[in-house]
Design a protein around this motif. Sequence first.
Motif, PDB file in Angstrom:
ATOM      1  N   THR A 159      -3.853 -83.270  19.542  1.00 52.90           N
ATOM      2  CA  THR A 159      -3.922 -81.806  19.609  1.00 52.90           C
ATOM      3  C   THR A 159      -3.563 -81.204  18.259  1.00 52.90           C
ATOM      4  N   LEU A 160      -4.214 -80.089  17.935  1.00 58.38           N
ATOM      5  CA  LEU A 160      -3.920 -79.306  16.743  1.00 58.38           C
ATOM      6  C   LEU A 160      -3.601 -77.893  17.226  1.00 58.38           C
ATOM      7  N   VAL A 161      -2.311 -77.545  17.214  1.00 62.39           N
ATOM      8  CA  VAL A 161      -1.852 -76.256  17.722  1.00 62.39           C
ATOM      9  C   VAL A 161      -1.553 -75.347  16.544  1.00 62.39           C
ATOM     10  N   PRO A 162      -2.175 -74.170  16.460  1.00 62.28           N
ATOM     11  CA  PRO A 162      -1.952 -73.296  15.304  1.00 62.28           C
ATOM     12  C   PRO A 162      -0.527 -72.762  15.253  1.00 62.28           C
ATOM     13  N   LYS A 163      -0.040 -72.524  14.031  1.00 59.39           N
ATOM     14  CA  LYS A 163       1.297 -71.979  13.833  1.00 59.39           C
ATOM     15  C   LYS A 163       1.292 -70.451  13.803  1.00 59.39           C
ATOM     16  N   ASP A 164       0.095 -69.841  13.956  1.00 61.21           N
ATOM     17  CA  ASP A 164      -0.016 -68.385  14.021  1.00 61.21           C
ATOM     18  C   ASP A 164      -0.998 -68.040  15.138  1.00 61.21           C
TER      19      ASP A 164
END
Length: 206
Positions: free
Chosen positions: A26-31
């Motif tokens: 998974t790639l979860v955005p920090k914004d």
Amino acid sequence: LKLMSWYELRVAGASRVAGRDAVVVTLVPKDRDRYAFEMHLDTRTGLLLKSLLIDAQGRLLERLQYTRLAPGAPASAHLIATPNCKPVLHTVAGPAPREVSAWRSKWIPAGFELAQTGLRKSSASNASVTSLLYADGLAHFSVFLEPLNGASARDTRVQLGPTAAVSRRLKTTDGEMMITVVGEIPLGTAERIALSMQRQDVQARR
């Protein structure tokens, strides 16, 4: 490594897609200016078997996946060039036209960079349309700028699945322009980008 500045990379477990074992990443955005990705990668080949695009509320926006897969090398006969196979012509890109280089956004989400510029004729009005492509290495969006030349146009905002499209009119010293932002980004982010577009060499005013 660059993507990890804007996304949290996690190994979320294992799955099976198209009858093959896969690792879930998974790639979860920090914004809140981009979407999350869930990728199911074939454990043997690393091939992307399944991809999910998810918004900040956890809603599924887009699913791409294989239902059947038989990897293997193609037969030699399939690799023989036919008479229709033409050589690739390489060209050296020249400097961006003045109409393209004049436009930039005062604000874009962190991590997005200008990746490509272009200038083409509109099929509807024959006016010159400037295009700017921004990308962060995973997500991307495009900005189109078209002179209205007296034509009537309305500001619009549309969300279709993961794709947002926002258009707004901008008054400049050269006349009204239509600014359109299209990409797989949240609608609010697309609106903010559209509002931030301005010329670098001519002071634009709303």
